[in-house]
Design an enzyme around this catalytic site. Sequence first.
Site, PDB file in Angstrom:
ATOM      1  N   ASP A 104       0.865  -1.183   0.000  1.00  0.00           N
ATOM      2  CA  ASP A 104       0.000   0.000   0.000  1.00  0.00           C
ATOM      3  C   ASP A 104       0.906   1.239   0.000  1.00  0.00           C
ATOM      4  OD1 ASP A 104      -2.271   1.609   0.251  1.00  0.00           O
ATOM      5  OD2 ASP A 104      -2.389   1.365   2.429  1.00  0.00           O
ATOM      6  N   GLU A 138       2.681   4.832  -4.067  1.00  0.00           N
ATOM      7  CA  GLU A 138       2.665   5.789  -5.208  1.00  0.00           C
ATOM      8  C   GLU A 138       3.996   6.515  -5.348  1.00  0.00           C
ATOM      9  OE1 GLU A 138       0.265   5.582  -2.826  1.00  0.00           O
ATOM     10  OE2 GLU A 138      -0.969   4.313  -4.097  1.00  0.00           O
ATOM     11  N   ASP A 167      -8.963   3.474  -2.397  1.00  0.00           N
ATOM     12  CA  ASP A 167      -9.994   3.911  -1.455  1.00  0.00           C
ATOM     13  C   ASP A 167     -11.266   4.399  -2.125  1.00  0.00           C
ATOM     14  OD1 ASP A 167      -8.159   3.242   0.412  1.00  0.00           O
ATOM     15  OD2 ASP A 167      -7.505   5.292   0.808  1.00  0.00           O
TER      16      ASP A 167
HETATM   17  O1  MIG Z   1      -4.118   6.162   3.980  1.00  0.00           O
HETATM   18  O2  MIG Z   1      -3.567   0.992   5.727  1.00  0.00           O
HETATM   19  O3  MIG Z   1      -5.982   2.159   0.421  1.00  0.00           O
HETATM   20  O4  MIG Z   1      -6.901  -0.032   1.864  1.00  0.00           O
HETATM   21  O5  MIG Z   1      -6.820   0.139   4.644  1.00  0.00           O
HETATM   22  C1  MIG Z   1      -4.675   4.975   4.443  1.00  0.00           C
HETATM   23  C2  MIG Z   1      -4.732   1.724   5.875  1.00  0.00           C
HETATM   24  C3  MIG Z   1      -3.730   3.835   4.235  1.00  0.00           C
HETATM   25  C4  MIG Z   1      -4.977   3.036   2.374  1.00  0.00           C
HETATM   26  C5  MIG Z   1      -5.446   1.827   1.673  1.00  0.00           C
HETATM   27  C6  MIG Z   1      -6.460   1.120   2.514  1.00  0.00           C
HETATM   28  C7  MIG Z   1      -5.849   0.766   3.848  1.00  0.00           C
HETATM   29  C8  MIG Z   1      -5.345   2.036   4.532  1.00  0.00           C
HETATM   30  N1  MIG Z   1      -4.377   2.702   3.662  1.00  0.00           N
END
Ligand code: MIG
Length: 815
Positions: free
Chosen positions: A405, A408, A482
Amino acid sequence: MESSEAIRPEKMGPIVMKETWNTPGSLVTWERADNIYICRGERGGIVIVFLNDEMFRMKVFQNRIPDLTTTAAIMLESCVPHLFPVEETEEQLIFTTSTIRLILDKHSFGIKVENMTGKVIMQQNLISWSPRGASHTEYDMQSESHFYGLGEKSSFLDKRGEHYTNWNTDVFAPHLPEIEALYVTIPLLIHMHGDLSYGLFLDNTGRSDFDMRSHGVAFTIGCDTGAYDVYFINGPEMKDVVKRYTALTGRIALPPKWSIGYHQSRYSYMNQQEVLQLARTFREKKIPCDVIYLDIHYMDEYRVFTFDPVNFPEPQKMIAELAELGVRIVPIVDPGVKKDPKFKVYKEGVLDKHFCSRLEGDIFFGEVWPGISAFPDFSDSRTSEWWGDLHKYYTDLGIQGIWNDMNEPAVFNESKTMDLDVMHFNNGRPVTHEEYHNLYGMMMSKATYEGMAEHLQGERPFVLTRAGYAGIQRYAAVWTGDNRSFWEHMAMAIPMTLNMGLSGLAFAGPDIGGFAHHTSAQLLVRWTQMGVFFPYCRNHSSIGTMRQEPWSFGEEVENILREFIGLRYRWMPHLYNLFHEAEDCGLPVIRPLILEYPRDPHLTNLCDQFLLGENVLVAPVYRPDTDHRSIYLPEGCWIDYWDGAVQEGGRHILDAAPLHIMPMYVKAGTFVAEGPLKQYAQEEVEEMVTFHLYGAEARKGFEAGYTLYEDDGHSFNYRKGSYSELVVTAAGEAGCLKINWTYAYREYEPERERLRFALCYPFFQPARISGLSEISMEQLEEGQQGWGRNGKNGAIIVQVQDVSEGGQLVIEAEE
Ligand code: MIG
């Protein structure tokens, strides 16, 4: 005393100069150097490289001939340059392959591609670049032009009239049609006009933009920085473009079967008891599930490669207990490494220079979950190997899947990402983050995939990622970030995932039920009904929102969800087959109808229904309190999956869709391979495959066929030949139907005794079947050979021994 500071430029008033964009001018010379053609104009030019008859690369240069290294998107094997004859006339340079002609206009430097009948496939007009390094090209667009691809984008299926930018961005704000850049960049545009299609792939990892909106008869592709490096990919069908694009940038690696099961996630399951209880609840309630995710709270103050000692004191024990239940965990791993001199990973990273730094050497720090953090420089193989290796921590615990996650990369600052002047060392060819940005996430997932693969010693890893660039499909499944628990987002997930599929991302899907905001009983039902037919199938929701585990809304909802999740598991052989096809030729698991019926004008932007594979049509209900929906059936004869009603295609129908039903149609003459219901993909139950044949006919001309691919579902042995292919064909004759099955290849032996053929809603009544006797369903269940009628839907079920020689059935129709 005054110094020259007195005449500093800004004191002299603003200097406004119009930026003039340059063009190459007319062609001055051209030459061939090995396999490349260098076409020089007055102020720059283009290098042309043919990869085969159907694909060529054009790279623009200004002064010096560009170097032809590619980004990590391109598979080197696909890049064997070819030579084709060139003809020069007064006005043109003409390159001819066996299927296309590339015509360069000497005066304008325009490039036209024609097919052999002289029809124009593509016309590229103006090539220009700014003094500051941006470039831009214009292409003809027709009144009948339609656009697809571009990976993960909001809005509808057809990108005509849209404008998008590519800059991997963490977008928590609602994903509205006006949001031009999300988490993933796939700069592939597929242009379909009339009966021609082609693709343009801009291999540039900085910011780029695709404008199909603003220029009337043209669309444009531009980039802010770096080289203008475009691949032309010929059709003529969109399917050809997808196959060729995925030959160029790679195809998915066949995922382990467990990773195409149902996944349950939440931000966050907070402790070990909760996780275990969750797994037990799935089993008690007999709702199939393969994976539970651990979101950021499993870590020790968000330090990657750790477990929280208080809430997850015994990860090994937890994982072992879960394994007994047939549940795996997939923990989240973000790129940000907490700045903490006592933290091993951070210390190592600093000492061995693994973190992204400025040219001068100072590490870039940004704030993310762990607080101030440093970010590994995955552009460098040394760092990627280090990172990959760190995953031994997880594999030693019995973990086989990782969730990437924030790659980017997302940073909690104004620009939402790393500063543009941060450097990526890039194996000795340093580039700025501005030039590299869109590649960062993919290189993280590549490092993860490779590290996991190494430490799993022959088992297939699973990696899920939020960010990516073209080629990410080789390493990871992609989920769409999200979204929200909005009906609109459920509906938008269809075109988004379909275009991802056309862009090589065959293993993709949204958070089912919606991540942010609050889901509702109906939304969860409708979204799950749809989601179980998406390639990636995970229910995930955010902290502070309504719970959305399948039992969160009472028994009626729970029963419907159990039914549909179960359907995914029963359809696993078919699904797995489609994943194999995606690995084999790049075609997506779910497809827009236009891909299969490119000449049907109703389909250019149809995206509230989709196809699973070629012939199963899925029409989700995507509005609340709705129990009917209109469905478009393309040409042919379609059979209602639920009740066998026969519908003639080429028209719209109105179908009933009470809450427990999502309309589905199977094209007559289609086989679907189903297996037994399992609680998890590799549960050991009595194995069996049932080939469901829809709409069989006992007349000459009726034909159906299916090849079932099988392997062990979890190791890489299939790459050494350990798999099987069971070919099933059906052929009608006057008054009878013959079914043949034969193993075309059988180096993997499926563990089962019997096979079944189920004639679903045949157009005739069988009287005799190959001398087999008609027996009861109970006797069939006990394993006897014979045939019977399923009381529930009237399907005719024939049961035979699954022998390696295969066999034949002759099904005679009642007079
Ligand atoms: O900014 O890890 O898209 O699936 O649950 C939030 C917490 C960070 C974004 C992900 C989301 C995840 C969340 N993450």
